[in-house]
Design an enzyme around this catalytic site. Structure first.
Site, PDB file in Angstrom:
ATOM      1  N   LYS A  23       1.016  -1.119   0.061  1.00  0.00           N
ATOM      2  CA  LYS A  23       0.122  -0.080  -0.040  1.00  0.00           C
ATOM      3  C   LYS A  23       0.661   1.525   0.143  1.00  0.00           C
ATOM      4  O   LYS A  23       1.294   1.225   0.718  1.00  0.00           O
ATOM      5  CB  LYS A  23      -1.064   0.081   1.089  1.00  0.00           C
ATOM      6  N   GLY A  82       2.757   5.214  13.130  1.00  0.00           N
ATOM      7  CA  GLY A  82       3.530   4.086  13.398  1.00  0.00           C
ATOM      8  C   GLY A  82       2.884   3.390  14.778  1.00  0.00           C
ATOM      9  O   GLY A  82       2.619   1.654  14.916  1.00  0.00           O
ATOM     10  N   GLU A 101       9.674   2.287   9.917  1.00  0.00           N
ATOM     11  CA  GLU A 101      11.057   3.239   9.854  1.00  0.00           C
ATOM     12  C   GLU A 101      10.085   4.671  10.038  1.00  0.00           C
ATOM     13  O   GLU A 101       9.248   5.454   8.817  1.00  0.00           O
ATOM     14  CB  GLU A 101      11.839   2.692   8.876  1.00  0.00           C
ATOM     15  N   CYS A 157      13.886  11.339   5.848  1.00  0.00           N
ATOM     16  CA  CYS A 157      13.695  11.309   6.652  1.00  0.00           C
ATOM     17  C   CYS A 157      14.953  11.815   7.196  1.00  0.00           C
ATOM     18  O   CYS A 157      14.752  11.885   8.539  1.00  0.00           O
ATOM     19  CB  CYS A 157      13.049   9.688   7.394  1.00  0.00           C
ATOM     20  N   GLU A 192      10.150  17.180  13.788  1.00  0.00           N
ATOM     21  CA  GLU A 192      11.105  16.861  12.645  1.00  0.00           C
ATOM     22  C   GLU A 192      10.088  18.020  12.101  1.00  0.00           C
ATOM     23  O   GLU A 192       8.708  18.086  11.695  1.00  0.00           O
ATOM     24  CB  GLU A 192      10.040  15.181  12.040  1.00  0.00           C
TER      25      GLU A 192
END
Ligand code: NAD
Length: 488
Positions: A173, A230, A247, A281, A382
């Site tokens: 996906k 996540g 990840e 990332c 982030e």
């Protein structure tokens, strides 16, 4: 206009409810494709197909069959590399040069895992003469693979190659913002003679990913994306204690000591933060510079930033494309404003570039915020856009403490000519990758993944294949005798 479909059980098909989603170019906001938008019901069909395929003849394939398959896929990617690179740039906005590099890396990933799979052999253990004791690696089963929008096909390749190579079946996906290269990749797989259900593509949003995470028929979920998703995948996976690989994001320090090669460090500071408009990332967006060179370093960056050529990824002179979505665009501008409100000094950028060509599309100037302190939100969270936040530090111990003081642990870099210091820092930094006097290189032979909140598990390298296997001890007694433990 590109129209995509789902690929389930060896058949191209529309979603059960015929859902579609317009796919938008980040460069000008035009609709470039209509993608099939699946629901949970479609995901369930794909999972069932993958289950049947895993429990069927696919289990009989040999390591030679699967190594050959991965090499065939690599060959098809090389054949269609230019087409795939164009699709990736169209959909993500990244420069064609970056996309071409991605396609080379993707083919290399398949070839690397082909070699690794071919060398699989298990082990025979020392045991009594009437016993055969073997340690075997077996596939885990049905793997749900969920990927993000920043490196759509590269992230998919890191999962698909080891998953298929180890003998699993897969349901992939991709992000519903960037499904185009994974769709084309599926067309390549469909050219091969795979049993139906071994490889399934279900394009859709979070609910499709959630179905993969929750389904009791999925044995492993490998996810690349943000921390929020996540966390929800980790919770959902407890339903059948499926294997998980996560990840996640990063807040990656790029630490420059006064004794570094400053020409290289300045140049790489740009590459660390602005490659793919900072939507990496492992982007080195948290620049930390030693006190004695801090002002000069910021001055040199300030000279370079206005010279970065922002533009359409298909134009040869472009060095930085747009960010991928309106949502990202707004989030990044919001973070910059939050930084300024907390006392950071805006040196350059922080806005949409001037000019008619930048009115449509998700454009941002490369941005430098100086005089940032470790307690500011922009130093902790982030940003995932073309923004450098610059902090100063006085000593090695201070740099180390500040760099490690983050919930994340994906990547870090250190710039120094002192090898002893380089070694001390690379050992003490709590990050999955630590570069010294470089930024960004990775390759299939080296593991990729994060400490702490940057994830669970590793991709690439030997361990990237092992994550898709179960380890079995097979014990065969060739001469069974009554044991007599409970008498005759
Ligand atoms: P995201 O978490 O929004 O989405 C990632 C994928 O998960 C998409 O396919 C999405 O549809 C799906 N998803 C979203 N919510 C879900 C849920 N509740 N259950 C199941 N699936 C769900 O992330 P994104 O915005 O696409 O990607 C950016 C993030 O990815 C950043 O945080 C970045 O750091 C991270 N990332 C990490 C790595 C790495 O190697 N560590 C690599 C690339 C990107």
């Amino acid at each position: 206009m590109i129209q995509t479909q789902l690929y389930i059980d060896g058949q191209w098909q529309s979603p059960i409810d015929s859902g579609t989603r317009p796919i938008v170019s980040p460069a000008d906001e035009s609709v470039i494709a209509h993608a099939a938008e699946a629901t949970r019901a479609d995901a369930r069909l794909a999972i069932a197909a993958a289950r049947r395929a895993f429990d069927g003849p696919w289990r009989q394939t040999t390591i030679r069959d699967r190594a050959k398959l991965l090499n065939q896929i690599a060959g098809l990617i090389e054949r269609d590399a230019e087409k795939l690179a164009h699709l990736e740039s169209l959909n993500t906005g990244k420069t064609l040069t970056e996309s071409r590099t991605d396609m080379g890396d993707i083919a290399a990933t398949f070839r690397y895992f082909a070699g690794l799979v071919a060398s699989e052999s298990g082990a025979v253990n020392e045991a009594p003469h009437h016993v055969i004791s073997r340690t075997l690696r077996e596939p885990v089963g049905v793997c749900g693979l969920i990927t993000p929008w920043n490196y759509p096909l590269l992230q998919a390749a890191w999962k698909i190659a080891p998953a298929l190579g180890a003998g699993n079946t897969v349901v992939i996906k991709p992000s519903n913002l960037t499904p185009l290269t994974t769709h084309h990749f599926t067309q390549l797989v469909a050219e091969l003679d795979l049993p139906p259900g071994v490889f399934n593509l279900v394009t859709g949003g979070a609910e499709v990913g959630a179905e993969l995470a929750e389904s009791l028929d999925v044995d492993l979920v490998s996810f690349t994306g943000g921390a929020l998703a996540g966390e929800s995948i980790m919770k959902a996976a407890t339903g059948n204690f499926k294997r998980i690989g996560l990840e996640l994001g990063g807040k990656n320090p790029n630490i420059v000591f006064a004794d570094a090669d400053l020409d290289a460090a300045v140049d790489y500071a740009l590459n660390a933060a602005f490659f793919h408009a900072g939507q990496v990332c492992s982007a080195g967006s948290r620049l930390m510079v030693e006190d004695s060179i801090y002002d000069a370093f910021i001055g040199r960056l300030a000279e370079r930033l206005p010279r970065i050529v922002i533009g359409n990824g298909f134009h040869g002179e472009t060095q930085m494309g747009p960010v991928q979505s309106a949502q990202q665009h707004d989030k990044i501008l919001g973070m910059v404003q939050a930084g300024i409100a907390e006392g950071a000094r805006l040196v350059h950028g922080g806005k949409r570039p001037a000019g008619d060509v930048y009115k449509q599309g998700y454009w941002l100037e490369p941005t430098l915020l100086a005089d940032v302190t470790a307690d500011m939100k922009i130093a902790k969270e982030e940003i995932f856009g073309p923004v450098i936040t610059a902090e100063r530090f006085g000593s090695e111990a201070e740099a180390l403490r500040a760099a490690n003081d983050t919930p994340y642990g994906l990547a870090a870099a250190v710039w120094t000519r002192d090898l002893d210091k380089a070694n001390r820092m690379s050992r003490a930094l709590r990050f999955g990758t630590v570069w010294v006097n470089d930024y960004h290189p990775y390759f299939p032979e080296a593991p990729w993944g994060g400490y702490k909140a940057s994830g669970i598990g590793r991709e690439l390298a030997r361990i990237g294949l092992d994550e898709y296997t179960e380890l079995k001890h097979s014990y065969i007694n060739l001469a069974p005798q009554p044991m007599g433990w409970f008498g005759a």
